[in-house]
Design an enzyme around this catalytic site. Structure first.
Site, mmCIF file in Angstrom:
data_model
loop_
_atom_site.group_PDB
_atom_site.id
_atom_site.type_symbol
_atom_site.label_atom_id
_atom_site.label_comp_id
_atom_site.label_asym_id
_atom_site.label_seq_id
_atom_site.Cartn_x
_atom_site.Cartn_y
_atom_site.Cartn_z
ATOM 1 N N ARG A 16 0.837 -1.189 0.000
ATOM 2 C CA ARG A 16 0.000 0.000 0.000
ATOM 3 C C ARG A 16 0.875 1.243 0.000
ATOM 4 N NH1 ARG A 16 -5.304 -0.224 2.231
ATOM 5 N NH2 ARG A 16 -4.993 -2.474 2.172
ATOM 6 N N SER A 104 -8.366 -0.317 -1.367
ATOM 7 C CA SER A 104 -9.327 -0.715 -0.355
ATOM 8 C C SER A 104 -10.094 0.486 0.182
ATOM 9 C CB SER A 104 -8.607 -1.471 0.765
ATOM 10 O OG SER A 104 -9.521 -2.021 1.684
ATOM 11 N N HIS A 105 -9.987 0.742 1.481
ATOM 12 C CA HIS A 105 -10.727 1.837 2.113
ATOM 13 C C HIS A 105 -9.889 3.103 2.252
ATOM 14 C CE1 HIS A 105 -8.394 -0.050 5.305
ATOM 15 N NE2 HIS A 105 -8.438 1.100 5.936
ATOM 16 N N LYS A 114 -3.242 -6.649 -3.290
ATOM 17 C CA LYS A 114 -3.511 -7.795 -2.432
ATOM 18 C C LYS A 114 -3.192 -9.054 -3.223
ATOM 19 C CE LYS A 114 -7.105 -5.488 0.307
ATOM 20 N NZ LYS A 114 -8.529 -5.474 0.731
ATOM 21 N N ASP A 237 -16.917 -1.212 1.144
ATOM 22 C CA ASP A 237 -15.730 -0.378 0.967
ATOM 23 C C ASP A 237 -15.326 -0.373 -0.499
ATOM 24 O OD1 ASP A 237 -14.757 -3.000 0.885
ATOM 25 O OD2 ASP A 237 -12.899 -2.504 1.916
ATOM 26 N N ASP A 239 -13.212 -1.825 -2.371
ATOM 27 C CA ASP A 239 -12.981 -3.053 -3.137
ATOM 28 C C ASP A 239 -13.931 -4.172 -2.741
ATOM 29 O OD1 ASP A 239 -11.694 -3.423 -0.645
ATOM 30 O OD2 ASP A 239 -10.254 -4.829 -1.498
ATOM 31 N N ASP A 241 -14.696 -5.957 -0.090
ATOM 32 C CA ASP A 241 -14.469 -7.096 0.803
ATOM 33 C C ASP A 241 -14.920 -6.820 2.231
ATOM 34 O OD1 ASP A 241 -12.425 -5.377 1.574
ATOM 35 O OD2 ASP A 241 -10.790 -6.742 1.042
ATOM 36 N N ARG A 242 -15.456 -5.606 2.483
ATOM 37 C CA ARG A 242 -15.975 -5.272 3.804
ATOM 38 C C ARG A 242 -17.419 -4.791 3.697
ATOM 39 N NH1 ARG A 242 -12.847 -1.314 7.316
ATOM 40 N NH2 ARG A 242 -12.653 -0.037 5.443
ATOM 41 N N HIS A 324 -14.759 -7.017 7.750
ATOM 42 C CA HIS A 324 -14.350 -8.195 6.996
ATOM 43 C C HIS A 324 -15.005 -9.416 7.643
ATOM 44 C CE1 HIS A 324 -11.019 -6.555 4.495
ATOM 45 N NE2 HIS A 324 -10.895 -5.688 5.484
#
Length: 458
Positions: A16, A104-105, A114, A237, A239, A241-242, A324
């Site tokens: 990141r 992501s977020h 990832k 979020d 991407d 995944d949350r 998650h």
């Protein structure tokens, strides 16, 4: 040829950085060379690649694919979509690894990667190996075949497999993130009435930043749920995944509370099974899992850590306070906010009560949200280590699997270094407001002794 990554780019469970500062196109190419080399040397032949809706993602994806192909590995480009769609594509029998380009977020000027290898998270020491290979220029060479494949319909079909939920009235907020097109497809297949917000992908994030763990980002969804008197609302979020959840009364249901709800259902089918939760989770969750006949397992924060721990101990369910959620009962065990929404619909039907009523029945305590406050990358881990050393010397009751979680007669407080931001993360929980105030004062005193003043943005 060799390459050196900025040391702050190589995190614990992903990569990141800030685009144009610590993350450049050359980093994406070198990552492709290094990861492709690792997969090829392990006997792999194909790697799937996806990317999110950030403005920088297409150029990073192009460079990554070029780097992977230059190792001789075959590349399957699945295009723009949520990270769980990449995980789905990587589960194919002839795919040996996967990379999702995503921030992501994090704020829109940041991005990252990832990785998965052989259907398992690629993190920790493995990520450091990427840096070592790049610094030495120790790369395989070849001309891998690159192809484009469409997996979105198969991914949506996998989420709907075995669906037996009721027809509900639901709000969906994709936040202009990568989950948008998948939300649209799910809404067409699910029974009931569905109201969609911000499903068009836009890397400027014009309505709100896609981070459902922050209350301010749930305002539009809350207004929708209340205005139309929906059963509940879900948000995702950047991407996908949350998950974030608003019940029918407009109240937020935290990730650890959702995990307790799902534990009730899964432990009925798997009595005595372990359920993994991160170190930030409420003590009421761990107590709830025990009361349901399960075995609570507190573990390190981070999607890679939770997934690996679940495989290690054979857990059918895991989750993080941040939203998650991991299902390994009827699903492959990766974190998928969209699938969590599908399972939430099923859970409401299975338990026979509205989500608001289920929320009313959840154990309560006095607990802070997850606080994040800025601390320089060069200092954040050192601050936590300094505080841990002082507390250990004082004989405090500590859990140190991830940062420092301090237990007292009033409850507990936590400090840990974020692995995705230049920040410290804090949380505290007590039975009453007076106890919570004492816990926060203890935490702030320790921070002050290490030269940090906690300032949490609104």
């Amino acid at each position: 040829m060799t390459h050196r990554f900025d040391p702050t780019l190589l995190r614990d469970y992903d990569l990141r950085g800030r685009v144009g500062d610590t993350l450049h196109v050359a980093d994406a190419w070198a990552l492709g060379r290094s990861f492709g080399t690792i997969v090829a040397r392990a006997g792999g032949r194909h790697i799937a690649v996806g990317y999110d809706g950030r403005l920088s993602s297409p150029m990073l994806e192009k460079a990554l694919v070029a780097g992977l192909a230059a190792t001789g590995i075959g590349v399957r480009r699945i295009g723009l979509g949520p990270t769980p769609m990449l995980y789905h594509a990587e589960m194919a029998s002839d795919v040996d690894g996967g990379v999702q380009i995503t921030g992501s977020h994090n704020p829109g000027d940041q991005n990252g990667f990832k990785l998965v290898h052989r259907h398992a998270p690629f993190f920790g020491d493995d990520i450091q190996r990427l840096g070592a290979l790049a610094a030495a220029g120790d790369w395989e060479s070849g001309a891998g075949h690159v192809e484009t494949v469409d997996v979105i319909d198969a991914y949506v079909a996998r989420m709907m497999q075995g669906f037996d939920g009721p027809a509900l009235r639901i709000g969906w907020d994709a936040g202009n993130g990568a989950a948008g097109p998948v939300v649209e497809k799910l809404a067409q297949l699910l029974p009931g009435e569905h109201h969609l917000l911000f499903t068009d992908i836009d890397g400027h994030f014009p309505h709100h930043h896609p981070d459902p763990s922050q209350e301010r980002n749930l305002a539009d969804l809350r207004a929708l749920v209340l205005a139309k008197q929906l059963d509940f609302g879900v948000a995702f979020d950047g991407d996908g995944d949350r998950i974030g959840v608003i019940d029918g009364l407009g109240r937020t249901i935290a990730g650890d509370q959702l995990l307790g709800l799902f534990a009730q259902i899964i432990l009925e089918k798997r009595p005595g099974a372990p359920v993994v939760a991160d170190v930030k989770a409420s003590q009421t969750l761990f107590d709830r899992i025990t009361a349901l006949g399960g075995r609570p397992d507190m573990w390190k924060t981070g999607h890679s850590h939770i997934k690996s721990r679940m495989k290690q101990i054979g857990s059918p369910l895991g989750g993080e306070t941040s939203g998650h959620l991991f299902f390994a009962d009827e699903y492959p065990g990766y974190d998928d906010g969209l699938y969590a929404a599908v399972r939430l619909i099923r859970a409401v039907g299975s338990l026979g009560r509205s989500l608001s009523a289920l929320h009313d029945g959840m154990p309560t305590s006095v607990i802070t949200p997850e606080w994040r406050f800025p601390v320089a990358e060069s200092r954040k881990f050192a601050v936590v280590a300094d505080i841990l050393a002082r507390l250990q010397a004082a004989g405090a009751d500590i859990c140190a699997i991830d940062g420092v979680r301090v237990r007292t007669d009033d409850g507990w407080w936590l400090l840990r270094a974020s692995n995705t931001e230049a920040a410290l993360v804090a949380r505290a929980e007590s039975a009453d407001e007076a106890g919570l105030a004492r816990l926060i004062a203890q935490m702030d005193a320790q921070l002050a002794d290490s030269g940090v003043i906690r300032v949490v943005s609104a």
